[in-house]
Design a protein around this motif. Structure first.
Motif, short mmCIF file in Angstrom:
data_model
loop_
_atom_site.label_atom_id
_atom_site.label_comp_id
_atom_site.label_asym_id
_atom_site.label_seq_id
_atom_site.Cartn_x
_atom_site.Cartn_y
_atom_site.Cartn_z
N TRP A 7 0.85 -1.19 0.00
CA TRP A 7 0.00 0.00 0.00
C TRP A 7 0.88 1.23 0.00
O TRP A 7 1.81 1.36 0.81
N ILE A 8 0.59 2.17 -0.92
CA ILE A 8 1.32 3.44 -1.00
C ILE A 8 0.29 4.56 -0.86
O ILE A 8 -0.50 4.82 -1.79
N PRO A 9 0.27 5.24 0.27
CA PRO A 9 -0.78 6.24 0.51
C PRO A 9 -0.51 7.60 -0.13
O PRO A 9 -1.43 8.40 -0.28
N ARG A 10 0.74 7.91 -0.51
CA ARG A 10 1.04 9.20 -1.12
C ARG A 10 1.58 9.00 -2.53
O ARG A 10 2.06 7.92 -2.88
N LEU A 28 -2.42 1.99 -4.71
CA LEU A 28 -2.08 3.40 -4.56
C LEU A 28 -3.32 4.20 -4.18
O LEU A 28 -4.34 4.13 -4.88
N LYS A 29 -3.22 4.93 -3.11
CA LYS A 29 -4.33 5.80 -2.73
C LYS A 29 -4.47 6.90 -3.79
O LYS A 29 -3.50 7.59 -4.10
N GLY A 35 -2.67 9.54 4.84
CA GLY A 35 -3.47 8.39 5.23
C GLY A 35 -3.93 8.55 6.67
O GLY A 35 -3.13 8.85 7.56
N THR A 36 -5.21 8.38 6.90
CA THR A 36 -5.75 8.51 8.25
C THR A 36 -5.49 7.23 9.04
O THR A 36 -5.14 6.18 8.48
N ALA A 37 -5.69 7.33 10.34
CA ALA A 37 -5.52 6.15 11.18
C ALA A 37 -6.44 5.03 10.73
O ALA A 37 -6.02 3.86 10.66
N GLN A 38 -7.68 5.36 10.39
CA GLN A 38 -8.63 4.33 9.97
C GLN A 38 -8.20 3.69 8.65
O GLN A 38 -8.29 2.48 8.48
N GLU A 39 -7.69 4.51 7.72
CA GLU A 39 -7.21 3.96 6.45
C GLU A 39 -6.02 3.03 6.66
O GLU A 39 -5.93 1.97 6.04
N PHE A 58 1.73 6.28 12.93
CA PHE A 58 1.58 4.95 13.50
C PHE A 58 1.74 5.05 15.01
O PHE A 58 2.80 4.77 15.57
N THR A 59 0.67 5.50 15.67
CA THR A 59 0.68 5.64 17.11
C THR A 59 0.58 4.27 17.77
O THR A 59 0.36 3.25 17.10
#
Length: 319
Positions: A7-10, A28-29, A35-39, A58-59
């Motif tokens: 997964w590549i969010p940016r 790819l987003k 990317g949000t925590a939920q994503e 990534f908390t």
């Protein structure tokens, strides 16, 4: 054998995406937004690895909710303060970063900020651009000379050493503070200061090039800014959290600092609106590594780490 799913969010560089798609099944987003925590949590059930940027957080809470399918987070960044490394390690997830490849680009930007703040570039550009340049005198647009000045560097990692090399081209006397003194041959004549406070007192220009850690967050306080010579300039191309921004504003408004060059802020994106009225504060939108060459190199370093991991080897940049 099926390719690993990444997964590549940016939206990374074209060359990075081309290579990634060649070797992996890439998700790819489509929107180039953080990317949000939920994503992140949802995609961990669909991907074997991720290439996030500093914008994905990534908390400990996120780490605790990740699907067991996710095995590696190959960051497209040097800094990892957006990752709770202990929480991710506890989940058995490998985390890597991209050191070294952005040293020169970030050091170039630090030099740019230093020069622009010293020579009043924001003010000068505004005067010419608005048609206000209608006179000249020996007292007009007088700034601070960089050549021969003393440069203090906080953090002599890759970026700090790259900056020192470039500063020598201006015949600057390089001083530095680091957690550990460099070997003599690596210092190349730079003068080591065991404490930050000692370094501040000899810094006509001070460049922050260290990571944000519990020990360094907020380290540039009113008291420390006051230790810098009157008329000195602060440059920050590292992390906004290193600086007490209210204290910096006070030092600028009081005239103790002649200016500042900032590529990072406590609040990102957005920056600090209070800085905008001061033309002796030069600002960039956290663009230190933003060259085509460096973006390709960062993406390829992240992919190198993924390749090693999925080939059964320890990634070079595992943390």
């Amino acid at each position: 054998m099926a390719k690993p799913v990444i997964w590549i969010p940016r939206h990374l560089s074209d060359a990075t995406l081309e290579r990634a798609r060649r070797d992996y099944d890439v998700i790819l987003k489509q929107e180039d937004t953080p990317g949000t925590a939920q994503e992140i949590i949802e995609m961990s059930a669909q991907a074997d690895g991720m290439i996030p940027c500093h914008s994905e957080h990534f908390t400990a809470d996120v780490a605790g909710r990740l699907d067991p399918r996710l095995k590696i987070i190959a960051n497209h960044s040097v800094g990892t303060d957006h990752c709770d490394l202990n929480a991710l390690k506890a989940r058995g997830i490998t985390v890597t970063n991209t050191p070294d490849v952005l040293n020169d680009a970030t050091a170039e930007l630090a030099v740019m900020l230093m020069l622009n703040a010293a020579r009043r570039a924001v003010e000068g550009d505004r005067i010419v651009r608005t048609g206000a340049w209608d006179s000249w005198s020996p007292a007009f647009m007088v700034g601070k000379q960089v050549t021969g000045a003393r440069l203090g560097i906080v953090g002599m990692g890759g970026v700090g050493r790259a900056l020192a090399r470039k500063a020598r081209g201006f015949d600057m006397a390089v001083h530095y503070h680091n957690r550990h003194r460099l070997p003599t041959e690596a210092e190349m004549g730079a003068i080591y200061h065991k404490t930050l406070d000692d370094l501040l007192e000899v810094s006509d220009f001070l460049s922050l090039n260290c990571p944000a850690t519990p020990e360094t967050t907020g380290m540039m306080t009113s008291e420390r800014l006051a230790r810098m010579p009157r008329g000195s300039i602060l440059v920050n191309a590292a992390r906004g959290a290193l600086v007490d921004e209210d204290a910096l504003l006070d030092a600028i408004e009081a005239g103790h600092l002649a200016g500042a060059g900032l590529d990072c802020f406590v609040t990102e994106p957005g920056g600090n609106p209070a800085f905008a009225k001061h033309e002796n504060i030069v600002m960039m939108p956290h663009a230190g590594s933003a060259t085509r060459k460096t973006r390709d190199a960062m993406g390829f370093r992240a992919l190198d780490n993924l390749d090693a991991f999925f080939d059964g080897h320890a990634p070079k940049d595992a943390l």
